[in-house]
Design an enzyme around this catalytic site. Sequence first.
Site, mmCIF file in Angstrom:
data_model
loop_
_atom_site.group_PDB
_atom_site.id
_atom_site.type_symbol
_atom_site.label_atom_id
_atom_site.label_comp_id
_atom_site.label_asym_id
_atom_site.label_seq_id
_atom_site.Cartn_x
_atom_site.Cartn_y
_atom_site.Cartn_z
ATOM 1 N N TYR A 166 0.814 -1.225 0.000
ATOM 2 C CA TYR A 166 0.000 0.000 0.000
ATOM 3 C C TYR A 166 0.847 1.275 0.000
ATOM 4 O O TYR A 166 0.357 2.338 0.375
ATOM 5 C CB TYR A 166 -0.945 -0.014 1.202
ATOM 6 C CG TYR A 166 -2.163 -0.888 0.967
ATOM 7 C CD1 TYR A 166 -3.048 -0.634 -0.088
ATOM 8 C CD2 TYR A 166 -2.449 -1.963 1.808
ATOM 9 C CE1 TYR A 166 -4.163 -1.425 -0.299
ATOM 10 C CE2 TYR A 166 -3.573 -2.760 1.594
ATOM 11 C CZ TYR A 166 -4.420 -2.482 0.540
ATOM 12 O OH TYR A 166 -5.538 -3.261 0.330
ATOM 13 N N PHE A 203 -5.539 7.466 6.384
ATOM 14 C CA PHE A 203 -5.984 6.139 6.826
ATOM 15 C C PHE A 203 -4.904 5.065 6.669
ATOM 16 O O PHE A 203 -5.161 3.887 6.903
ATOM 17 C CB PHE A 203 -7.265 5.712 6.079
ATOM 18 C CG PHE A 203 -7.144 5.718 4.574
ATOM 19 C CD1 PHE A 203 -6.540 4.677 3.885
ATOM 20 C CD2 PHE A 203 -7.666 6.779 3.838
ATOM 21 C CE1 PHE A 203 -6.435 4.681 2.507
ATOM 22 C CE2 PHE A 203 -7.566 6.796 2.449
ATOM 23 C CZ PHE A 203 -6.945 5.739 1.786
ATOM 24 N N ARG A 259 -13.152 -5.403 -11.196
ATOM 25 C CA ARG A 259 -13.560 -4.165 -10.532
ATOM 26 C C ARG A 259 -15.089 -4.013 -10.558
ATOM 27 O O ARG A 259 -15.691 -3.541 -9.605
ATOM 28 C CB ARG A 259 -12.835 -2.964 -11.128
ATOM 29 C CG ARG A 259 -11.346 -3.009 -10.760
ATOM 30 C CD ARG A 259 -10.574 -1.818 -11.225
ATOM 31 N NE ARG A 259 -10.821 -0.624 -10.428
ATOM 32 C CZ ARG A 259 -10.256 -0.367 -9.249
ATOM 33 N NH1 ARG A 259 -9.426 -1.234 -8.694
ATOM 34 N NH2 ARG A 259 -10.508 0.755 -8.616
ATOM 35 N N THR A 315 -15.594 1.097 -3.962
ATOM 36 C CA THR A 315 -14.737 0.977 -2.766
ATOM 37 C C THR A 315 -15.556 1.097 -1.485
ATOM 38 O O THR A 315 -15.387 0.321 -0.545
ATOM 39 C CB THR A 315 -13.648 2.081 -2.778
ATOM 40 O OG1 THR A 315 -12.900 1.953 -3.992
ATOM 41 C CG2 THR A 315 -12.711 1.965 -1.591
ATOM 42 N N ARG A 324 -18.854 -6.269 -2.705
ATOM 43 C CA ARG A 324 -18.893 -5.314 -1.578
ATOM 44 C C ARG A 324 -20.311 -5.020 -1.113
ATOM 45 O O ARG A 324 -20.554 -4.843 0.087
ATOM 46 C CB ARG A 324 -18.130 -4.048 -1.954
ATOM 47 C CG ARG A 324 -16.615 -4.309 -1.956
ATOM 48 C CD ARG A 324 -15.855 -3.182 -2.558
ATOM 49 N NE ARG A 324 -14.408 -3.328 -2.405
ATOM 50 C CZ ARG A 324 -13.529 -2.753 -3.213
ATOM 51 N NH1 ARG A 324 -13.946 -2.009 -4.228
ATOM 52 N NH2 ARG A 324 -12.235 -2.910 -3.012
ATOM 53 N N HIS A 360 -9.689 -6.648 -2.490
ATOM 54 C CA HIS A 360 -8.868 -5.706 -3.258
ATOM 55 C C HIS A 360 -8.761 -6.251 -4.666
ATOM 56 O O HIS A 360 -8.647 -7.458 -4.860
ATOM 57 C CB HIS A 360 -7.451 -5.605 -2.666
ATOM 58 C CG HIS A 360 -6.481 -4.954 -3.616
ATOM 59 N ND1 HIS A 360 -6.353 -3.590 -3.711
ATOM 60 C CD2 HIS A 360 -5.642 -5.475 -4.553
ATOM 61 C CE1 HIS A 360 -5.465 -3.301 -4.656
ATOM 62 N NE2 HIS A 360 -5.017 -4.430 -5.181
#
Length: 139
Positions: free
Chosen positions: A50, A58, A86, A92, A103, A116
């Site tokens: 990351y 965050f 995606r 997200t 999600r 992810h």
Amino acid sequence: MTERTFSILKPDATERNLTGAVNAVIEAAGLRIVGQRRIHMSQAQAEKFYEVHKERPFFGELVEFMTRSPVVVQVLEGDNAVARYREVMGATNPANADEGTIRKLFAQSVGENTVHGSDSAENAAIEIAQFFTDADIVG
Ligand code: CMP
């Protein structure tokens, strides 16, 4: 065009024993799981993975979350796999995710968002190489 993307089933998925349920959605969407390994990410691995987000407020929370419990790292293969995955993941923030997406079905918050997926073919190659050798991927 057949291509590969990199996926992570995040700690909120392994903690709730949802890896099979998420994989069922991935496979129903026509993506093939051609590489898969369950690991407990080290702090160094998560910080490297990351790195692009290291200035974000965050970042610390994200690294703490990703190292809290095991994850499942995956290589997915299929037609336009990067864009397709995606779509299958959804937005997200699960509050904005479309019906039927991973999600929308499973994620709890923007931080604990279950999966992810790479954002480009170029990043997919970089991310896959962080966790897999060629011998671990069987198409
Ligand atoms: P991912 O696609 O793995 O890449 C970056 C991650 O940062 C993202 O999924 C989210 O899990 C996380 N993220 C993005 N925005 C926030 C936020 N506002 N608070 C906490 N985590 C976030």
